[in-house]
Design a protein around this motif. Structure first.
Motif, PDB file in Angstrom:
ATOM      1  N   SER A  29       0.803  -1.225   0.000  1.00  0.00           N
ATOM      2  CA  SER A  29       0.000   0.000   0.000  1.00  0.00           C
ATOM      3  C   SER A  29       0.835   1.274   0.000  1.00  0.00           C
ATOM      4  CB  SER A  29      -0.921   0.006   1.225  1.00  0.00           C
ATOM      5  OG  SER A  29      -0.148  -0.003   2.422  1.00  0.00           O
ATOM      6  N   ALA A  30       2.151   1.141   0.204  1.00  0.00           N
ATOM      7  CA  ALA A  30       3.000   2.333   0.294  1.00  0.00           C
ATOM      8  C   ALA A  30       3.116   3.020  -1.062  1.00  0.00           C
ATOM      9  CB  ALA A  30       4.377   1.954   0.814  1.00  0.00           C
ATOM     10  N   ARG A  31       3.215   4.363  -1.024  1.00  0.00           N
ATOM     11  CA  ARG A  31       3.374   5.137  -2.248  1.00  0.00           C
ATOM     12  C   ARG A  31       4.363   6.266  -1.990  1.00  0.00           C
ATOM     13  NH1 ARG A  31      -2.174   6.653  -5.114  1.00  0.00           N
ATOM     14  NH2 ARG A  31      -0.646   7.133  -6.720  1.00  0.00           N
ATOM     15  N   LEU A  32       5.082   6.633  -3.027  1.00  0.00           N
ATOM     16  CA  LEU A  32       6.035   7.728  -2.928  1.00  0.00           C
ATOM     17  C   LEU A  32       5.983   8.548  -4.212  1.00  0.00           C
ATOM     18  CD1 LEU A  32       8.431   9.284  -1.684  1.00  0.00           C
ATOM     19  CD2 LEU A  32       9.958   7.553  -2.681  1.00  0.00           C
ATOM     20  N   THR A  33       5.779   9.857  -4.051  1.00  0.00           N
ATOM     21  CA  THR A  33       5.841  10.791  -5.178  1.00  0.00           C
ATOM     22  C   THR A  33       7.059  11.681  -4.999  1.00  0.00           C
ATOM     23  OG1 THR A  33       3.449  10.817  -5.530  1.00  0.00           O
ATOM     24  CG2 THR A  33       4.689  12.701  -6.334  1.00  0.00           C
ATOM     25  N   VAL A  34       7.912  11.719  -6.001  1.00  0.00           N
ATOM     26  CA  VAL A  34       9.093  12.588  -5.996  1.00  0.00           C
ATOM     27  C   VAL A  34       8.951  13.542  -7.185  1.00  0.00           C
ATOM     28  CG1 VAL A  34      11.604  12.698  -6.081  1.00  0.00           C
ATOM     29  CG2 VAL A  34      10.479  10.742  -4.985  1.00  0.00           C
ATOM     30  N   ASP A  35       8.711  14.810  -6.910  1.00  0.00           N
ATOM     31  CA  ASP A  35       8.498  15.804  -7.958  1.00  0.00           C
ATOM     32  C   ASP A  35       9.674  16.773  -7.972  1.00  0.00           C
ATOM     33  OD1 ASP A  35       7.616  17.635  -9.791  1.00  0.00           O
ATOM     34  OD2 ASP A  35       5.557  17.683  -9.042  1.00  0.00           O
ATOM     35  N   LEU A  36      10.466  16.682  -9.034  1.00  0.00           N
ATOM     36  CA  LEU A  36      11.674  17.510  -9.163  1.00  0.00           C
ATOM     37  C   LEU A  36      11.596  18.391 -10.409  1.00  0.00           C
ATOM     38  CD1 LEU A  36      14.318  14.738  -8.335  1.00  0.00           C
ATOM     39  CD2 LEU A  36      13.145  16.273  -6.759  1.00  0.00           C
ATOM     40  N   GLN A  37      10.413  18.645 -10.916  1.00  0.00           N
ATOM     41  CA  GLN A  37      10.258  19.394 -12.159  1.00  0.00           C
ATOM     42  C   GLN A  37      10.835  20.802 -12.053  1.00  0.00           C
ATOM     43  OE1 GLN A  37       6.309  18.603 -14.328  1.00  0.00           O
ATOM     44  NE2 GLN A  37       5.782  18.337 -12.187  1.00  0.00           N
ATOM     45  N   ASN A  38      11.250  21.322 -13.212  1.00  0.00           N
ATOM     46  CA  ASN A  38      11.652  22.723 -13.341  1.00  0.00           C
ATOM     47  C   ASN A  38      12.746  23.103 -12.347  1.00  0.00           C
ATOM     48  OD1 ASN A  38       9.680  23.176 -15.396  1.00  0.00           O
ATOM     49  ND2 ASN A  38       8.130  23.358 -13.801  1.00  0.00           N
ATOM     50  N   ASN A  39      13.808  22.309 -12.337  1.00  0.00           N
ATOM     51  CA  ASN A  39      15.023  22.630 -11.607  1.00  0.00           C
ATOM     52  C   ASN A  39      16.192  22.571 -12.584  1.00  0.00           C
ATOM     53  OD1 ASN A  39      14.730  22.977  -8.478  1.00  0.00           O
ATOM     54  ND2 ASN A  39      13.257  21.373  -9.013  1.00  0.00           N
ATOM     55  N   LEU A  40      17.406  22.352 -12.065  1.00  0.00           N
ATOM     56  CA  LEU A  40      18.601  22.354 -12.906  1.00  0.00           C
ATOM     57  C   LEU A  40      19.363  21.035 -12.805  1.00  0.00           C
ATOM     58  CD1 LEU A  40      19.807  25.984 -12.023  1.00  0.00           C
ATOM     59  CD2 LEU A  40      18.495  25.260 -14.028  1.00  0.00           C
ATOM     60  N   PHE A  41      18.660  19.940 -12.518  1.00  0.00           N
ATOM     61  CA  PHE A  41      19.320  18.642 -12.379  1.00  0.00           C
ATOM     62  C   PHE A  41      19.836  18.177 -13.743  1.00  0.00           C
ATOM     63  CE2 PHE A  41      16.200  18.594  -8.858  1.00  0.00           C
ATOM     64  CZ  PHE A  41      17.104  18.519  -7.800  1.00  0.00           C
ATOM     65  N   SER A  42      21.119  17.729 -13.744  1.00  0.00           N
ATOM     66  CA  SER A  42      21.738  17.338 -15.010  1.00  0.00           C
ATOM     67  C   SER A  42      22.176  15.886 -15.043  1.00  0.00           C
ATOM     68  CB  SER A  42      22.958  18.231 -15.280  1.00  0.00           C
ATOM     69  OG  SER A  42      23.881  18.130 -14.196  1.00  0.00           O
ATOM     70  N   ASN A  43      22.099  15.194 -13.912  1.00  0.00           N
ATOM     71  CA  ASN A  43      22.578  13.808 -13.880  1.00  0.00           C
ATOM     72  C   ASN A  43      21.782  13.029 -12.848  1.00  0.00           C
ATOM     73  OD1 ASN A  43      24.090  11.557 -14.461  1.00  0.00           O
ATOM     74  ND2 ASN A  43      26.071  12.598 -14.264  1.00  0.00           N
ATOM     75  N   ILE A  44      22.134  11.753 -12.726  1.00  0.00           N
ATOM     76  CA  ILE A  44      21.445  10.906 -11.769  1.00  0.00           C
ATOM     77  C   ILE A  44      22.444   9.922 -11.175  1.00  0.00           C
ATOM     78  CG2 ILE A  44      20.737   9.179 -13.498  1.00  0.00           C
ATOM     79  CD1 ILE A  44      18.074   9.009 -11.879  1.00  0.00           C
ATOM     80  N   THR A  45      22.331   9.655  -9.881  1.00  0.00           N
ATOM     81  CA  THR A  45      23.216   8.697  -9.217  1.00  0.00           C
ATOM     82  C   THR A  45      22.555   7.335  -9.226  1.00  0.00           C
ATOM     83  OG1 THR A  45      22.237   9.221  -7.080  1.00  0.00           O
ATOM     84  CG2 THR A  45      24.165  10.480  -7.717  1.00  0.00           C
ATOM     85  N   GLY A  46      23.127   6.383  -9.988  1.00  0.00           N
ATOM     86  CA  GLY A  46      22.555   5.055 -10.053  1.00  0.00           C
ATOM     87  C   GLY A  46      21.642   4.894 -11.251  1.00  0.00           C
ATOM     88  N   ASP A  47      20.967   3.742 -11.275  1.00  0.00           N
ATOM     89  CA  ASP A  47      20.064   3.426 -12.382  1.00  0.00           C
ATOM     90  C   ASP A  47      18.695   4.034 -12.160  1.00  0.00           C
ATOM     91  OD1 ASP A  47      22.044   1.918 -13.576  1.00  0.00           O
ATOM     92  OD2 ASP A  47      21.475   0.088 -12.501  1.00  0.00           O
ATOM     93  N   LEU A  48      18.091   4.465 -13.246  1.00  0.00           N
ATOM     94  CA  LEU A  48      16.768   5.094 -13.188  1.00  0.00           C
ATOM     95  C   LEU A  48      15.699   4.014 -13.379  1.00  0.00           C
ATOM     96  CD1 LEU A  48      15.318   7.769 -12.849  1.00  0.00           C
ATOM     97  CD2 LEU A  48      15.442   8.109 -15.305  1.00  0.00           C
TER      98      LEU A  48
END
Length: 949
Positions: free
Chosen positions: A345-364
């Motif tokens: 039943s757990a849920r997680l929303t991560v909203d990072l829109q409209n920022n300056l992120f250019s990379n990601i740590t790990g696999d998407l």
């Protein structure tokens, strides 16, 4: 049959004599006088009378009111509790309330009271609960309320109270709950409130408070919830000392014009909910680890920079991390979801829109429980990141929708469940399979919960409620729930008797209701303060008198009552026959009306035919807390059907002269028109002398609501889409409906918005069919009709000639377009919106009247939209565009919009978030900002964006 009726009448009227003879020797004379004054101020809109009954107002039958009294040493009964239960009483509060010197509870929740709060209430020394929420009270808060040293709970939320918060409230030495949200309070929050050391919940959201945030509030040792959203502490900073509120569970300061840095809240052990969104906060996010209880972190819509702290990857209960519309950079840390084990039943929303992120740590590769938004970041253009496109589009992983608990009784449908009584049903979780019982229905709202998704918290909540009621878990079934603005969580649940009983007995019903109504629930700060919205007594419980007194009368009084009853019975027998004749006549009229209704119902196809009982259950017996609107036709209620479909139920007012005609018109029209921009008719109810229409429910209300709201707004691209959707709906009526239909009452309050802000035209009660073919085969271009509609939207030509045409609807829609652009009302303080906008347009000052809540917008698009609106509002119908031309022009304007803005509009609509963006942050990143509109930009064809004044 007549003999039975006579017996019933004699018994009922004899009971009245019981009451009248018990008057003189009960409540103290001074309190009787005060109660009568209170009664005179109240009005029952159904009966339209100000005074009910005679005699002692606390011991006689006082309809719609509970008046409890208790014995004291002076030989009198003294009133200690006063409650209004009808939920629709109007009138004012009498100053004579102050003479009820033994009152401990004043509960006037969810009525229609107006006027001011009498200062005399401050003299009622024993008062513990002062509950006035959900009325129309105005004026300022009396300083005298600060004298109430025993006051535990003061609720005045959802009124029209203005003026400052009295400093005298610092003297409320027992206060735990101050709920003053959704009013018009102004001035500063008094620092003296820090002396109210028992204060636990401080809800001041949705007011006009200003000044600074008192750092002294950090001295409140018991403070659990501090909610100040949607005020204007312009330029103020969040005091660093708030990080020392060691018992705080929820801190919500959304949209308060705050500046400065985000304080360190890592030392607050139980902090679960932090909302600092839509401010002007700057600097990095503190890196220290927050509480393991955190469910919600909302820092969106600020000017925060730096990276996401690694400590956010170690929050086991996190449900929402909202950081969109900031200046954050660096890498997106996948540990936020990879370091967690998700339950079903757990849920997680991560909203990072409209920022300056250019990379990601790990696999998407987030799990299915996770919704991730990356749109508007440089990372979205990095084709080397696998699956990046899945998180850079406008499709939403979804907000939590209204849901219901699973039902384990599907296999019971082949059995009977006491079908002779519609209010019995199977108990979903009963230890005995397919056990049938009659539930108590409860409307309930959590006013400030410390979570964002309910399903993971549903089981703990059920344990909390059943424990407080001393019931077993299987006795509670949550029918439905949905989030309201706030955010607040409204739900409807059922309480079933134990498996060896099919119904609750009277004492148990009153015990359960008493726990809710007396606020005896044990405290649970995670779920926050609650409200009992409804407790309808239906079916086998409908005869229970919820106004049962908490006192007993002396033997002498009972003897007097008995003798009086005999005398009254003899007198009453003389008039019983007349009453029966009158009742029989009324019954014949009702039967006649039902027969007519049945005849009408049989002629309507294509929509569901609901029973009155289904409508009553869906709306908690038409409780005022479910009312969402009212018009000339009647009231509109929000209801939940047995299959958990959320609907809007329009109920005709009794005795409406045009109700029958409008009822037939709307059903006939809506049963044969189907378009995504028209409100769909689900069904109707036509029995028990009632006429109701059941529509699909529009969770975002009316366009007028959004244009008038202080705390929420719509960006220009969303307004443009609403205009286009409305025009398409009207175009369908004019050209594709067979025969064509003229709406005749287009206005902003008749344009509804669904969960994705899709516009849907509603209310066909005044619609007219276009004329049939003439003898020569030509279609007349108008319908001659009595002028109807709403002032400000009426076509001047139609008003003068009574000739209704398709261009009449074009005019009305043009007025709506002007509302969309300016936020103005069609007629306000004697000014007409068409005249005012025309004048500004001729003077070249049109941008001075554009709605300043609209944020930044492309000037050329606004100019073309405005020109279209003014053409629609031309005095001469022949100079107005056709509805087809209106749709084409709106589509052309929409194609001119910058892609980034239309994408933001779509994503916000899909996610269900407020469609607003702080102008300052938007302009800083907008490629078409007016500050960047150099000469070369203009030559190259870029569209300059203007921020309205």
């Amino acid at each position: 049959m007549l003999g039975v009726r006579a017996g019933v009448c004699i018994f009922a009227l004899s009971y009245c004599c019981f009451v009248l003879l018990a008057v003189a020797e009960t409540t103290s004379p001074s309190e009787v006088t005060a109660l009568r004054a209170v009664k005179r101020r109240l009005i029952d809109p159904v009966k339209n009378i100000r005074n009910w009954g005679k005699g002692d107002p606390c011991t006689s039958k006082w309809k719609g009111v509970v008046c409890y009294a208790k014995n004291t040493t002076d030989g009198y009964l003294h009133v200690n509790e006063l409650m209004l239960l009808k939920m629709n009483l109007s009138g004012t509060l009498a100053p004579e309330l102050g003479q009820l010197s033994h009152l401990e509870i004043i509960d006037f929740l969810w009525n229609d009271l107006s006027g001011s709060i009498p200062k005399e209430i401050g003299s009622i020394a024993p008062l513990r609960l002062l509950l006035l929420s959900g009325n129309r009270l105005s004026g300022s808060l009396p300083d005298e309320l600060g004298y109430l040293s025993h006051l535990d709970r003061l609720q005045i939320d959802e009124n029209h109270i203005s003026g400052p918060v009295p400093k005298s409230f610092a003297n409320l030495s027992s206060i735990k709950h101050l709920h003053m949200n959704n009013n018009s309070l102004s001035g500063r929050i008094p620092s003296e409130l820090s002396n109210a050391s028992t204060l636990r919940h401080l809800l001041f959201d949705n007011n006009n408070l200003a000044g600074y945030l008192p750092p002294e509030l950090s001295n409140l040792p018991e403070l659990r919830i501090l909610q100040l959203d949607n005020n204007n502490f312009s330029g103020a900073e969040i005091p660093i000392s708030y990080g020392k509120l060691s018992n705080l569970v929820k801190l919500s300061l959304r949209n308060c014009s705050l500046q400065g840095a985000v304080p360190d809240f890592s030392k607050i052990a139980n902090l679960s909910y932090l909302d600092l969104s839509l401010n002007q906060l700057t600097g990095p996010i503190p890196s220290n680890k927050l509480s393991d209880n955190m469910t919600t972190i909302d820092l969106s819509g600020n000017h925060l920079n730096g990276s996401i702290p690694e400590s956010f990857s170690d929050l086991p209960r996190l449900q929402k991390l909202l950081l969109e519309n900031n200046l954050l950079s660096g890498s997106v840390p996948t540990g936020i979801w990879q370091n967690r084990s998700f339950s079903t039943s757990a849920r997680l929303t991560v909203d990072l829109q409209n920022n300056l992120f250019s990379n990601i740590t790990g696999d998407l590769n987030p799990p299915a429980n996770v919704t991730l938004w990356l749109q508007g970041n440089p990372i979205c253009s990095n084709a080397n990141i696998l699956n990046i496109h899945l998180f850079c589009g406008s499709e939403s992983g979804g907000e939590e929708n209204p849901e219901s608990s699973t039902n384990s009784t599907d296999n019971c449908r082949i059995q009977e469940c006491l079908t002779d009584n519609d209010f019995f049903e199977y108990v979903p979780a009963s230890p005995i399979p397919c056990f049938c019982a009659s539930p108590l229905r409860v409307g309930y709202r959590l006013k400030s919960p410390s979570f964002s998704y309910f399903i993971p918290e549903e089981s703990p909540f059920e344990k909390y409620v059943t424990s407080a009621l001393n019931m077993e878990l299987y006795q509670l079934h949550i029918d439905s729930f949905f989030w309201e603005e706030g955010p607040r969580l409204r739900m409807h649940f059922k309480l079933f008797p134990t498996y060896n009983n099919h119904t609750f007995n009277t004492s148990e019903v009153l015990r359960i209701r008493g726990i809710f109504a007396s606020w005896h629930f044990p405290s649970n700060d995670f779920f926050g303060p609650y409200e009992l919205l409804s407790f309808p007594l239906l079916g086998p419980y409908s005869g229970i008198d919820s106004a049962t007194h908490g006192t007993s009368l002396s033997v002498g009084i009972w003897v007097a009552i008995s003798l009086g009853a005999i005398a009254c019975a003899i007198a009453i027998s003389v008039i019983v026959t007349l009453l029966i004749v009158r009742r029989h006549s009324k019954y014949k009229n009702t039967v006649s009306r039902r027969r007519l209704s049945s005849t009408i119902s049989m002629k309507i196809d294509g929509v569901r035919d609901f029973t009155y009982k289904e409508m009553a259950v869906a709306t908690d017996n038409f409780n005022d807390s479910t009312q969402v609107g009212q018009g000339g036709y009647g009231r509109v209620y929000k209801g939940i059907l047995s299959d958990n479909t959320v609907v809007a139920i329009k109920r005709a007012q009794e005795g409406s002269l045009q109700g029958q005609k409008e009822f037939l018109t709307e059903i006939q029209l809506l049963s044969r028109v189907h378009h995504r921009n028209l409100v769909s008719l689900i069904g109707y109810c036509d029995e028990e002398g009632e006429q109701m229409l059941v529509y699909e429910f529009m969770p975002n209300g009316t366009l007028r609501d959004w244009l008038s709201a202080k705390s929420k707004t719509l960006i220009f691209s969303t307004r443009l889409r609403i205009a286009l959707g409305s025009a398409k709906g009207i175009l369908y009526l004019h050209t594709e409906a067979q025969p064509p239909i003229f709406h005749r009452d287009i206005k902003a309050s008749n344009i509804l918005l669904d969960s994705k802000f899709t516009a849907k035209v509603a209310d066909f009660g005044l619609s007219r069919l276009a004329p049939d073919l003439e003898d020569e085969g030509a279609v007349p271009n108008h319908v001659s009709t009595i002028v109807k509609g709403t002032p400000g939207y009426l076509d001047p030509e139609y008003f003068l000639t009574r000739k209704l045409t398709d261009k009449s609807d074009v005019y009305s829609l043009g007025v709506v377009f002007l509302e969309i652009l300016t936020g103005m009302q069609p007629i306000s303080h004697g000014k007409n919106i068409v005249r005012e906008v025309n004048m500004s347009h001729q003077l070249g000052m049109v941008f001075s009247i554009i709605d300043n809540k609209m944020g930044s917008y492309p000037s050329e698009c606004v100019e073309r939209f405005l020109a279209l609106a003014l053409r629609c509002c031309h005095d001469k119908p022949e100079d107005r565009p056709s509805m087809l031309d209106v749709v084409r022009e709106l589509e052309n304007i929409l194609r001119m919009m910058p892609e980034t803005e239309t994408q933001f509009s779509e994503s916000a609509s899909h996610s269900g978030k407020s469609l607003s963006l702080p102008s300052s942050s938007y302009v800083n990143r907008d490629l078409y900002s007016i500050s960047n509109a150099s000469g070369s930009d203009l030559v190259s064809g870029a569209i300059p964006t203007i921020t309205p004044r």
